[in-house]
Design a protein around this motif. Structure first.
Motif, PDB file in Angstrom:
ATOM      1  N   GLU A  63     -17.640  24.437 -25.224  1.00 26.02           N
ATOM      2  CA  GLU A  63     -18.422  23.218 -25.015  1.00 26.02           C
ATOM      3  C   GLU A  63     -18.853  22.626 -26.360  1.00 26.02           C
ATOM      4  O   GLU A  63     -18.830  21.401 -26.556  1.00 26.02           O
ATOM      5  CB  GLU A  63     -19.641  23.524 -24.141  1.00 26.02           C
ATOM      6  N   GLU A  64     -19.235  23.484 -27.277  1.00 26.92           N
ATOM      7  CA  GLU A  64     -19.688  23.011 -28.587  1.00 26.92           C
ATOM      8  C   GLU A  64     -18.590  22.268 -29.331  1.00 26.92           C
ATOM      9  O   GLU A  64     -18.835  21.215 -29.945  1.00 26.92           O
ATOM     10  CB  GLU A  64     -20.167  24.200 -29.419  1.00 26.92           C
ATOM     11  N   ILE A  65     -17.365  22.782 -29.307  1.00 26.98           N
ATOM     12  CA  ILE A  65     -16.292  22.144 -30.065  1.00 26.98           C
ATOM     13  C   ILE A  65     -15.942  20.784 -29.471  1.00 26.98           C
ATOM     14  O   ILE A  65     -15.570  19.846 -30.199  1.00 26.98           O
ATOM     15  CB  ILE A  65     -15.041  23.053 -30.161  1.00 26.98           C
ATOM     16  N   LEU A  66     -16.083  20.636 -28.169  1.00 23.00           N
ATOM     17  CA  LEU A  66     -15.828  19.339 -27.548  1.00 23.00           C
ATOM     18  C   LEU A  66     -16.845  18.307 -28.031  1.00 23.00           C
ATOM     19  O   LEU A  66     -16.496  17.162 -28.337  1.00 23.00           O
ATOM     20  CB  LEU A  66     -15.867  19.471 -26.025  1.00 23.00           C
ATOM     21  N   ALA A  67     -18.101  18.716 -28.121  1.00 27.28           N
ATOM     22  CA  ALA A  67     -19.139  17.815 -28.626  1.00 27.28           C
ATOM     23  C   ALA A  67     -18.910  17.479 -30.096  1.00 27.28           C
ATOM     24  O   ALA A  67     -19.109  16.338 -30.528  1.00 27.28           O
ATOM     25  CB  ALA A  67     -20.511  18.438 -28.429  1.00 27.28           C
ATOM     26  N   LYS A  68     -18.484  18.466 -30.879  1.00 27.86           N
ATOM     27  CA  LYS A  68     -18.220  18.216 -32.292  1.00 27.86           C
ATOM     28  C   LYS A  68     -17.080  17.215 -32.476  1.00 27.86           C
ATOM     29  O   LYS A  68     -17.116  16.366 -33.372  1.00 27.86           O
ATOM     30  CB  LYS A  68     -17.873  19.524 -33.004  1.00 27.86           C
ATOM     31  N   ALA A  69     -16.064  17.327 -31.623  1.00 27.48           N
ATOM     32  CA  ALA A  69     -14.884  16.480 -31.772  1.00 27.48           C
ATOM     33  C   ALA A  69     -15.092  15.079 -31.218  1.00 27.48           C
ATOM     34  O   ALA A  69     -14.657  14.092 -31.817  1.00 27.48           O
ATOM     35  CB  ALA A  69     -13.687  17.137 -31.088  1.00 27.48           C
ATOM     36  N   LEU A  70     -15.763  14.984 -30.056  1.00 31.47           N
ATOM     37  CA  LEU A  70     -15.786  13.713 -29.343  1.00 31.47           C
ATOM     38  C   LEU A  70     -17.174  13.292 -28.879  1.00 31.47           C
ATOM     39  O   LEU A  70     -17.308  12.443 -28.002  1.00 31.47           O
ATOM     40  CB  LEU A  70     -14.839  13.790 -28.131  1.00 31.47           C
ATOM     41  N   GLY A  71     -18.200  13.877 -29.491  1.00 30.18           N
ATOM     42  CA  GLY A  71     -19.554  13.514 -29.106  1.00 30.18           C
ATOM     43  C   GLY A  71     -19.840  12.032 -29.237  1.00 30.18           C
ATOM     44  O   GLY A  71     -20.554  11.442 -28.417  1.00 30.18           O
ATOM     45  N   SER A  72     -19.256  11.395 -30.234  1.00 34.59           N
ATOM     46  CA  SER A  72     -19.483   9.964 -30.432  1.00 34.59           C
ATOM     47  C   SER A  72     -18.737   9.104 -29.425  1.00 34.59           C
ATOM     48  O   SER A  72     -18.966   7.895 -29.334  1.00 34.59           O
ATOM     49  CB  SER A  72     -19.053   9.564 -31.848  1.00 34.59           C
ATOM     50  N   LYS A  73     -17.842   9.721 -28.651  1.00 39.10           N
ATOM     51  CA  LYS A  73     -17.047   8.993 -27.650  1.00 39.10           C
ATOM     52  C   LYS A  73     -17.508   9.327 -26.229  1.00 39.10           C
ATOM     53  O   LYS A  73     -16.755   9.144 -25.275  1.00 39.10           O
ATOM     54  CB  LYS A  73     -15.563   9.365 -27.793  1.00 39.10           C
ATOM     55  N   ARG A  74     -18.730   9.815 -26.084  1.00 39.00           N
ATOM     56  CA  ARG A  74     -19.176  10.331 -24.785  1.00 39.00           C
ATOM     57  C   ARG A  74     -18.977   9.336 -23.661  1.00 39.00           C
ATOM     58  O   ARG A  74     -18.595   9.710 -22.536  1.00 39.00           O
ATOM     59  CB  ARG A  74     -20.666  10.738 -24.856  1.00 39.00           C
ATOM     60  N   ASP A  75     -19.221   8.045 -23.897  1.00 36.91           N
ATOM     61  CA  ASP A  75     -19.111   7.058 -22.821  1.00 36.91           C
ATOM     62  C   ASP A  75     -17.669   6.721 -22.483  1.00 36.91           C
ATOM     63  O   ASP A  75     -17.409   6.000 -21.519  1.00 36.91           O
ATOM     64  CB  ASP A  75     -19.865   5.788 -23.195  1.00 36.91           C
ATOM     65  N   LYS A  76     -16.728   7.271 -23.253  1.00 37.46           N
ATOM     66  CA  LYS A  76     -15.313   6.979 -23.031  1.00 37.46           C
ATOM     67  C   LYS A  76     -14.531   8.187 -22.530  1.00 37.46           C
ATOM     68  O   LYS A  76     -13.320   8.076 -22.304  1.00 37.46           O
ATOM     69  CB  LYS A  76     -14.677   6.462 -24.324  1.00 37.46           C
ATOM     70  N   ILE A  77     -15.186   9.334 -22.363  1.00 42.16           N
ATOM     71  CA  ILE A  77     -14.484  10.527 -21.907  1.00 42.16           C
ATOM     72  C   ILE A  77     -15.125  11.078 -20.628  1.00 42.16           C
ATOM     73  O   ILE A  77     -16.283  10.799 -20.338  1.00 42.16           O
ATOM     74  CB  ILE A  77     -14.441  11.623 -22.989  1.00 42.16           C
ATOM     75  N   VAL A  78     -14.339  11.854 -19.906  1.00 44.15           N
ATOM     76  CA  VAL A  78     -14.799  12.548 -18.704  1.00 44.15           C
ATOM     77  C   VAL A  78     -14.866  14.032 -19.029  1.00 44.15           C
ATOM     78  O   VAL A  78     -13.860  14.628 -19.441  1.00 44.15           O
ATOM     79  CB  VAL A  78     -13.851  12.306 -17.516  1.00 44.15           C
ATOM     80  N   ILE A  79     -16.055  14.618 -18.852  1.00 44.62           N
ATOM     81  CA  ILE A  79     -16.263  16.030 -19.181  1.00 44.62           C
ATOM     82  C   ILE A  79     -16.377  16.852 -17.904  1.00 44.62           C
ATOM     83  O   ILE A  79     -17.211  16.579 -17.046  1.00 44.62           O
ATOM     84  CB  ILE A  79     -17.534  16.227 -20.026  1.00 44.62           C
ATOM     85  N   ALA A  80     -15.514  17.850 -17.809  1.00 47.13           N
ATOM     86  CA  ALA A  80     -15.621  18.851 -16.743  1.00 47.13           C
ATOM     87  C   ALA A  80     -15.944  20.182 -17.400  1.00 47.13           C
ATOM     88  O   ALA A  80     -15.337  20.547 -18.414  1.00 47.13           O
ATOM     89  CB  ALA A  80     -14.312  18.952 -15.971  1.00 47.13           C
ATOM     90  N   THR A  81     -16.915  20.888 -16.850  1.00 44.93           N
ATOM     91  CA  THR A  81     -17.175  22.238 -17.330  1.00 44.93           C
ATOM     92  C   THR A  81     -17.425  23.138 -16.136  1.00 44.93           C
ATOM     93  O   THR A  81     -17.401  22.678 -14.980  1.00 44.93           O
ATOM     94  CB  THR A  81     -18.343  22.280 -18.341  1.00 44.93           C
ATOM     95  N   LYS A  82     -17.628  24.425 -16.392  1.00 40.13           N
ATOM     96  CA  LYS A  82     -17.720  25.401 -15.313  1.00 40.13           C
ATOM     97  C   LYS A  82     -18.934  26.290 -15.516  1.00 40.13           C
ATOM     98  O   LYS A  82     -19.443  26.407 -16.628  1.00 40.13           O
ATOM     99  CB  LYS A  82     -16.450  26.253 -15.261  1.00 40.13           C
ATOM    100  N   PHE A  83     -19.345  26.927 -14.432  1.00 46.47           N
ATOM    101  CA  PHE A  83     -20.533  27.781 -14.466  1.00 46.47           C
ATOM    102  C   PHE A  83     -20.334  28.963 -13.534  1.00 46.47           C
ATOM    103  O   PHE A  83     -19.438  28.957 -12.682  1.00 46.47           O
ATOM    104  CB  PHE A  83     -21.774  26.987 -14.030  1.00 46.47           C
ATOM    105  N   GLY A  84     -21.195  29.961 -13.703  1.00 50.60           N
ATOM    106  CA  GLY A  84     -21.175  31.095 -12.785  1.00 50.60           C
ATOM    107  C   GLY A  84     -21.156  32.441 -13.460  1.00 50.60           C
ATOM    108  O   GLY A  84     -21.648  33.427 -12.907  1.00 50.60           O
ATOM    109  N   TYR A  85     -20.600  32.527 -14.661  1.00 44.11           N
ATOM    110  CA  TYR A  85     -20.579  33.796 -15.385  1.00 44.11           C
ATOM    111  C   TYR A  85     -21.826  33.912 -16.253  1.00 44.11           C
ATOM    112  O   TYR A  85     -22.248  32.947 -16.901  1.00 44.11           O
ATOM    113  CB  TYR A  85     -19.331  33.907 -16.252  1.00 44.11           C
ATOM    114  N   ASP A  86     -22.384  35.104 -16.291  1.00 48.46           N
ATOM    115  CA  ASP A  86     -23.597  35.345 -17.070  1.00 48.46           C
ATOM    116  C   ASP A  86     -23.206  35.744 -18.493  1.00 48.46           C
ATOM    117  O   ASP A  86     -23.110  36.930 -18.826  1.00 48.46           O
ATOM    118  CB  ASP A  86     -24.442  36.434 -16.411  1.00 48.46           C
TER     119      ASP A  86
END
Length: 352
Positions: A63-86
């Motif tokens: 998740e961090e690397i995605l923000a580093k690469a494209l954080g400035s393009k947030r309104d132009k990208i679709v972000i999917a992430t996942k949850f459930g593992y501790d």
């Protein structure tokens, strides 16, 4: 680049997406952050707007690397992430099919969501997926009531489930589609060589208005057309641990598919993506990206000619003969279709 909507939403995703796990983990031989960021930015420049990651990839790094690469393009990208593992109490390296403990309690999910939002540097996630959902998860009213509240609160825009980690999980997927109409997306493994249980799920998905994300569309690289019998993989590459037969049988099957490239208008790697995208319920296909040349090739798959009805029919005949290769039947993961609890679920889904 072509775009498709997540069912029940106005979220438009590039039909070729980017699975961040190749740059968010070391399982594919990439451990250079600068290189990973460059690949993500290049993908955006090529028209890809859909990026699929998970909190467990690199214990948050995906998740961090995605923000580093494209954080400035947030309104132009679709972000999917996942949850459930501790990953917070059971961190450390997670390799292969070994799973970390899962926690899908409301308290933990809210905690994990806030951590994901923090790492992604955003206030809303476009698609939030249960990571490797089990039957008990898709049958949990408490879980889905929470997900609905998170949508109402504006923390997430839609939700779904990634089925896995290996191929299979038919019973669990059918249960999710039949019992949870609010599930917008199921993420599954599907490709030219490994078509089940995807074929069955697509039939049901058309009736339940469920969309699909497809990962491993190149059968872990076989369908990229770059392997030979002499191919070896780096020590930290997960394909190194596969049996030799996976490579030899895969190359034999690949030989039967050369007709897909005879026109010269598409590569075999592009044809493999076009096969997946021939399914109208597929929202986006997520090839494994690990170098710029391959990224450019696969990003342009959206624009090459679709497979013809004749080509699809020829593929079907080959599939019925296992592409002329004799080998034991594939083993699927998840609850067996013969288990007592599976009968009612599959009959409700009209798959029996």
């Amino acid at each position: 680049m072509r775009f498709r909507k997540i069912p029940g939403t106005e979220i438009r995703c590039s039909d070729v997406g980017f699975g961040v796990w190749t740059v968010g983990t070391t399982w594919w031989g990439i451990n250079d952050e600068k290189f990973g960021i460059q690949l993500l930015q290049k993908a955006f420049d090529l028209g890809i707007n859909f990026f699929d990651t998970a909190d467990t990839y690199g214990n948050g790094y995906g998740e961090e690397i995605l923000a580093k690469a494209l954080g400035s393009k947030r309104d132009k990208i679709v972000i999917a992430t996942k949850f459930g593992y501790d990953i917070y109490n059971h961190g450390g390296e997670n390799r292969g099919q070994r799973e970390l403990p899962q926690d899908l309690s409301p308290k933990f999910i809210r905690f994990a969501l806030e951590k994901s939002l923090e790492r992604l540097k955003t206030d809303c996630i476009d698609l939030y997926q249960i990571h490797n959902a089990k039957l008990e998860h898709v049958q949990s009213d408490e879980l889905f009531e929470l997900l609905d509240r998170l949508v109402e609160e504006g923390k997430i825009r839609s939700y779904g489930a990634a089925m896995g980690p290996a191929i299979g999980w038919l019973v669990e997927s059918v249960a999710a589609m039949k019992a949870r109409p609010s599930v917008s997306i199921l993420q599954i493994i599907y490709n030219l060589l490994e078509q089940e249980p995807g074929r069955s799920l697509f039939r049901l998905g058309g009736a339940t208005d469920t969309g699909f994300l497809v990962r491993v569309p190149h059968s872990s690289g076989i369908l990229e057309g770059k392997y030979s019998l002499e191919t070896t993989f780096a020590p930290n590459d997960h394909r190194r641990h596969r049996p030799k037969e996976w490579l030899t049988h895969g190359l034999q099957k690949l030989q039967t598919l050369q007709f897909l490239t005879q026109s010269g208008e598409r590569t075999i790697g592009q044809a493999a993506l076009k096969f997946v995208l021939a399914q109208p319920t597929v929202v986006s296909v997520l090839p494994n990206i690990y170098n710029e040349e391959q990224l450019i090739e696969l990003a342009h798959a959206s624009d090459v000619p679709d497979l013809t009805s004749e080509e699809l029919a020829r593929i079907e005949k080959l599939y019925q003969k296992n592409f002329n290769v004799e080998e034991p039947p594939m083993e699927f993961k998840g609850i067996s279709v013969d288990a007592p609890e599976a009968k009612e679920i599959l009959s409700q889904g009209r798959l029996l």
